[in-house]
Design an enzyme around this catalytic site. Structure first.
Site, short mmCIF file in Angstrom:
data_model
loop_
_atom_site.label_atom_id
_atom_site.label_comp_id
_atom_site.label_asym_id
_atom_site.label_seq_id
_atom_site.Cartn_x
_atom_site.Cartn_y
_atom_site.Cartn_z
CE LYS A 189 -7.44 1.11 2.78
NZ LYS A 189 -6.31 1.32 3.72
CB CYS B 113 -4.63 -2.19 3.71
SG CYS B 113 -3.94 -2.45 5.37
CB SER C 181 19.16 -0.31 36.04
OG SER C 181 18.16 -1.22 35.59
CD GLU D 169 -2.85 1.04 2.48
OE1 GLU D 169 -3.80 1.82 2.52
OE2 GLU D 169 -2.61 0.17 3.36
#
Length: 1269
Positions: free
Chosen positions: A113, A174, A356, A44
């Site tokens: 789309k 999509c 840490s 896309e």
């Protein structure tokens, strides 16, 4: 047999490098052609890159996209292959997200789309408009730059499919695959055989299987071939697009692309047989029936074939099993690839991480180490682009990375920043891990900087803050911790900029953050501390997943230093050590565990649960480990902390998006950062709900709860209460005598000692079981707060003690305390009586002021009265003083009687006889007291009680609706709810199964189940669920069975005549005539002696009318049918009395014969003839009430009265409790106080000689009124 493939460009597809875009796309096309592909699909928005965001608004983006498209069209690589690329297109001044499909320098179709992604991280509606014209094509005028290449002025633009010489192709983009009405459904029905989807789907842990399932299911139901091409790499934001290109046919995966790699281009190619699709579809009859009615798509004819004429011998690709990564592998690979993309594109020389020695920073270090592994592997596999990027980063044109540890030392610097609050263990763990991964490690101490900062504050303010362990306040404690945390951030950036300078190397370092998603959600971090960095690879990953990832690294990277890190409790090490050991832990500081935080996060974001909904869901999820009160406390604590710390999300370090419950404030989790932290309304709803569910909710307790509230158990409890209250009538002093008149009453039977006590003990045992079950169900914490239960136990203890005392005295004691306490058992088992008592109690403060005013009124007029009617010298004029105002008690009593009874004249007559003017005193007293103050008191009581009762009813209704919502939340968490549901819903099947077990009004249950069975959907939303239970608020509307259908014309006429309302009116007139005739006979015989009375007329009248009633009942049954007849309560009443009258009449005839003149037989059987006739007449009079339903106003009044009686049951119960208690007290105080006169002949003196004083107890014959039983 066409060759198909999906090509997936890498992270280089982005707007700032159009040249790179075209080269990557051309490289993919070239690879595809060399492997024999005839159709090439890209992801896309491939040309400009998916993550342009607001750059889509810029005309430059559109211009450069068309420039790249022109370059692709001109390239020889795009000849003789259909190419499908994505880019934004402006059509008629509207911007669309489009796919441009071209062949041999000709654009075949621009397909916009249709369904835009607009949830979570996606904001496509902000930049694009969906194409809403289904199956519609328009002309698009090409820009000149494209016209010069293609020679076309216009091309088709819209929703169409491509028809080649051998097949038909349809395009999706999509989100359209995820939509409920995906285009591939209708396209497949219209004969499209190949579906293509260019996607921009980002990585989320455990998401890949969903994408794969959607693609395979798309072709499983409808047949066909489905190609999915997805973006891969970091597109300049928090997202990582994870590729996973795939090809599927007829529900099976044919080809799978890699999910994580450093390659810019990856090409999948598959050779498939279109005949497999056609034969698969031909077998699905339901699909073929739907296809015969499908609306056709516009077809763009393409003079091109995807197959060759001589491809019979070409082998086809076989289905494969999709290989999914575990979540630990996804964490190892996804963030590592994202870090590499970020590093090479930012042109920095590496990373710096404050290490840490805890799980979070260690997991971050392991991800960097995994990145080094991926880089070395890519270089080993011949990836020249990766090698070129590596050399730029390390500034060495001859360098080749072979060992991940060696490469890690070049690009990764770790720094342990110790303070006086740090333990040696964490220092050693950090150092050992750095050695094993190969990073350049620095140890430093920040105490000097901390003391300098605190010293400046002390010098300015004259105050020195202290930690809480040294007596400091919470504010001081937090401030000192924050100073350490923020100094570490400052030092981290200092070392990131200058560390390589000290080592004689160019460039700077990117600072990595290491706050996990759970800590961010809770806000357990200091604003602008080490969590503030350039990027954070674990900011979207939960603590639980990080622990699993650490274990994965131990096993796969042989990092043994991680074992001690895994076993150590998470701690910030910002508070002083205790005996050299860490006393501060993260979970203790947060007030919740990391496991709980993950659940809160998923419910808050994924399940879209606010405080109340989360509480409802967690009650079910944690029913085995937490009481409702504990769940409520946890939920409220989480939301309080979440809202207090929400402002920190505005400065959250950009993090790799890996979880769908991320609190990222940038664009994923859009919420305010200033909250009302009390959540007053939401928390109040929770309080109401958990107080209404104030019992344990584990499986065993719920079974016990249902058993306790079953009809059988409640019936046993009610019977027990009735028995123990009724015992007083047979206990000593017994009430088992015909009369209570002390002059005639015989000695009552008293039960032997132990009889009633045994029954009482059984009742106590039932009550002990009752209180034990209740106490267990609500739990000890709630038990100690429940005053009613405490009083229940106290009552039982006192009653049992008194019972033991009774037995020890052989039942001869005069005082039994437990008798007075018995009404409590009735009171505490009725929730309505408790509410009524609470209502009465709430009115007392308002009543007190008026009662006080009444007392003042009474006192003032008492003093006036004593002064007005004081004693004089003339004794004959002092009747008022003698009778009513002799002293203060007499005066108060007299005026109180005057105020509260109807005997008003008694007090004022003597004074009024003396002087008319005295009436003014009594008129003023009565008007002020009776008409104003007493009515005011009544009005206040009514108003206050009505208001409280209305509030109580509203609260009950609100709690019920909350309960329905809670039921929805619990049911929606069951397995029947689809995991892919966009919103919470309840399975109808699950709800039906629950309703089968629930005890509720049968009418409501049937109505709800009927609605469910006729529902067209399988799942109910929250609104539908709430609406379904509105049946509980509706009044019952009874449906009557239909009348019988007769075939005979005569029977139909009979049915019409006797089923007509006028026939009922005739029955009412006959009943009225019956009443009138009875009245006439009774009036005529009123003064006759029984021996003079002739029962013939009354007997004959009754016989006639009863026969008519019987005939009327039978004719109505004939017309209406038995079921319809019995469905009317008035008919049941009428018919039952008619049958009883008929039975009595037959019994009368059987005993005394048929009526005739002079019908006065001797007494026979239980009742005399007159008694039988009287009983029949009373029933006839009672039967006349049948007219009520036919008179609307009267029916309304009667219905109101019946409802009033039903609604006053709680008041009646309280009256029973009060009168019962006072009766028992009266027996103990006044038993035997009323003694009959010694001479029983005095009974008649009231009437004969009048020797008894008028108005006395004896003269009024109040002998039956006593407290003897």
């Amino acid at each position: 047999m066409p060759g198909l493939h999906g090509a997936v460009p890498g992270a280089a597809a982005r707007p700032e490098r159009p040249a790179g875009v075209s080269s990557i796309a051309l490289a993919g096309i070239d690879i595809a052609k060399r492997r024999g592909a005839r159709y090439r699909l890209g992801p896309e928005l491939e040309i400009c890159g998916y993550g342009c965001s607001d750059h889509y608004y810029e005309s430059d983006t559109l211009l450069h996209s068309f420039q790249v498209l022109a370059k692709l069209l001109e390239s020889p690589a795009t000849q003789d292959i259909i190419c499908d690329v994505g880019m934004p297109v402006l059509h008629r001044n509207v911007r669309y997200n489009c796919r441009v499909i071209f062949l041999n320098k000709k654009i075949l179709l621009i397909r916009p789309k249709i369904a835009l992604a607009n949830a979570g991280n996606y904001r496509e509606l902000r930049w694009f408009t969906p194409w809403n014209k289904a199956r519609h094509v328009e002309e698009y005028f090409l820009p000149r730059i494209i016209q010069e290449v293609t020679g076309q002025e216009t091309v088709p633009f819209g929703d169409a499919v491509l028809a080649t010489k051998d097949t038909c192709l349809g395009a999706e983009i999509c989100e359209e695959l995820w939509a409920p009405n995906s285009p591939h459904i209708e396209m497949g029905l219209d004969g499209v055989e190949i579906f293509t989807n260019s996607s921009g789907s980002h990585h989320v842990l455990r998401k890949a299987h969903t994408r794969v399932d959607l693609v395979n299911s798309a072709t499983a139901k409808n047949g066909g071939i489905y190609l999915l091409a997805n973006q891969k790499g970091c597109d300049g934001d928090r997202l990582y697009y994870d590729g996973c290109a795939m090809i599927s046919m007829n529900g099976e995966t044919i080809a799978q692309g890699s999910q994580f790699s450093l390659d810019d281009v990856e090409v999948l190619v598959a050779t498939l047989d279109l005949e497999d699709v056609r034969s698969y579809r031909a077998e699905i009859s339901s699909r073929n029936l739907a296809a015969s009615k499908a609306n056709p798509y516009p077809r763009i004819k393409v003079s091109f074939a995807l197959s060759c004429s001589d491809d019979v011998a070409v082998p086809t690709c076989m289905p494969i099993q999709w290989r999914h990564h575990s979540p630990e592998e996804e964490i190892s690979l996804g963030p590592a690839c994202w870090l590499w993309d970020y590093l090479r594109r930012s042109k920095q020389a590496g990373f710096l991480l404050p290490l840490s020695g805890g799980i979070d920073s260690s997991a971050t270090a392991c991800i960097v180490y995994s990145m080094c592994h991926q880089v070395c592997l890519a270089v080993k596999n011949g990836n020249a682009d990766v090698l070129a990027d590596v050399r730029k980063i390390v500034n060495d044109e001859t360098y080749v990375p072979e060992d991940p540890r060696e490469f890690c030392r070049r690009v990764f610097t770790t720094c342990y920043m110790a303070s006086e609050n740090s333990s040696q263990d964490t220092c050693n763990r950090a150092k050992l891990l750095a050695e094993q991964i190969g990073s350049y490690h620095i140890n430093l101490n920040i105490d000097a900087a901390v003391k300098a900062i605190v010293g400046i504050f002390s010098m300015v303010t004259g105050r020195t803050p202290r930690f809480s362990v040294y007596g400091g306040s919470n504010r001081e404690n937090l401030a000192l911790q924050n100073v350490q945390a923020r100094l570490r951030m400052v030092l981290a950036y200092l070392f990131a900029q200058l560390t390589l300078w000290t080592r004689g190397m160019p460039g700077g370092l990117l600072v990595l953050g290491s706050a996990n998603v759970d800590e961010s959600l809770r806000g357990y971090l200091t604003k602008y501390d080490c969590s503030s960095a350039d990027i954070n690879p674990i900011g979207g990953i939960s603590k639980t997943d990080l622990k699993n990832f650490i274990q994965y690294c131990i096993e796969n990277f042989q990092l043994t230093a991680l074992r001690s890190i895994m076993s150590a409790p998470p701690t910030a090490e910002l508070e002083p050590l205790v005996d050299g050991q860490v006393a501060q832990t993260d979970e203790a500081d947060m007030g919740m565990t990391y496991a709980e935080l993950s659940i809160y996060g998923k419910l808050r974001k994924i399940a879209r649960a606010g405080p109340y909904s989360m509480f409802c869901k967690l009650i079910n999820m944690w029913k085995e480990i937490c009481t409702p009160r504990e769940v409520a406390s946890k939920v409220k604590h989480f939301f309080r902390m979440y809202s207090i710390n929400r402002h920190k999300m505005t400065t959250l370090t950009p993090s790799y998006h890996a979880e769908n419950y991320s609190p990222d404030d940038n664009r994923f989790d859009l919420r305010p950062f200033l909250y009302n932290t009390t959540w007053s309304w939401q928390f109040r709803c929770i309080d109401k709900q958990y107080r209404s569910i104030n019992h344990r909710v584990d499986a065993k307790s719920l079974w016990l709860y249902r058993w306790y509230y079953s009809r059988t158990c409640q019936w046993i409890l009610s019977l027990t209460i009735t028995i123990i209250l009724a015992l007083v009538f047979i206990e000593k002093p017994s009430s088992l005598t015909i009369t209570s008149d002390v002059r005639y009453r015989l000695s009552a039977w008293n039960p032997p000692c132990g009889l009633t006590e045994s029954i009482e003990l059984l009742c106590f045992l039932v009550f002990m079981v009752d209180v034990s079950v209740k106490s267990y169900l609500i739990g000890w914490e709630e038990f100690w707060k429940n005053k009613w239960l405490m009083a229940y136990i106290l009552t039982l203890v006192v009653s049992l003690t008194d019972w033991i005392v009774s037995l020890s005295f052989f039942c001869t004691e005069n005082v039994r305390i437990r008798r007075i306490l018995r009404p409590f058992f009735l009171l505490q088992n009725s929730s309505m009586m408790k509410k009524t008592l609470k209502s009465i109690n709430s009115t007392l403060p308002e009543m007190a002021s008026v009662v006080l005013l009444l007392a003042v009124h009474l006192s003032l007029f008492t003093m006036f009265g004593m002064l007005l009617f004081a004693r004089t010298k003339d004794g004959q004029q002092d009747k008022e003083w003698v009778g009513y105002f002799r002293n203060l008690p007499d005066s108060l009593t007299s005026l109180l009687v005057l105020l509260t009874t109807a005997n008003n004249p008694d007090v004022m007559i003597p004074a009024y006889s003396k002087n008319r003017a005295y009436s003014i005193f009594f008129i003023l007293f009565t008007v002020l007291g009776n008409l104003f103050l007493m009515n005011l008191l009544t009005a206040i009581i009514y108003n206050q009680f009505r208001g409280y009762l209305l509030k109580s009813v509203q609260s009950s209704l609100f709690r019920r609706r909350l309960g329905i919502r809670a039921a929805f939340e619990v049911l929606s968490s069951l397995k029947e709810t689809p995991a892919s549901a966009q919103q919470s819903c309840v399975s109808i099947g699950a709800l039906l199964r629950v309703l089968q077990k629930v005890e509720m009004d049968s009418r409501c249950k049937q109505a709800i189940m009927r609605s469910l069975k006729t529902c067209s959907c399988d799942q109910l939303s929250a609104a539908q669920f709430q609406k379904l239970f509105e049946e509980l608020d509706k009044d019952a509307i009874r449906e009557h069975p239909p009348c019988p259908e007769y075939q005979s014309y005569f029977m139909q006429k009979m049915q019409f005549a006797f089923g007509h309302p006028y026939f009922g009116y005739l029955g009412n007139i006959v009943a009225l005539a019956n009443i009138v005739s009875i009245c006439v006979v009774l009036v005529m015989d009123a003064d006759k002696q029984p021996s003079e009375r002739d029962d013939f007329f009354l007997g004959a009248i009754n016989c006639f009318f009863i026969l008519y009633y019987l005939l009327e009942m039978l004719l109505k049954i004939l017309a209406m049918g038995l079921k319809r007849y019995l469905s009317y309560p008035s008919n049941i009443f009428d018919g039952l009395l008619t049958v009883i009258l008929l039975v009595l009449e037959i019994a009368t005839f059987a005993v005394y014969g048929f009526p005739h003149p002079g019908w006065k037989p001797e007494f026979m059987g239980l009742l005399s003839l007159w008694d039988m006739v009287r009983l029949v007449n009373m029933l006839i009079v009672f039967r006349f009430l049948r007219i009520i339903p036919n008179m609307k106003f009267m029916a309304l009044v009667v219905t109101t009265l019946l409802d009033l009686v039903k609604n006053l049951r709680a008041f009646a119960g309280i009256l029973v409790v009060v009168f019962y208690a006072f009766a028992i007290i009266g027996i103990m105080l006044f038993k035997g106080a009323i003694v009959p006169l010694g001479n029983t002949s005095a009974v008649n003196t009231t009437y004969n000689n009048g020797t008894l004083q008028c108005g006395t107890y004896e003269q009024l014959e109040y002998w039956p009124n006593n407290f003897d039983d």
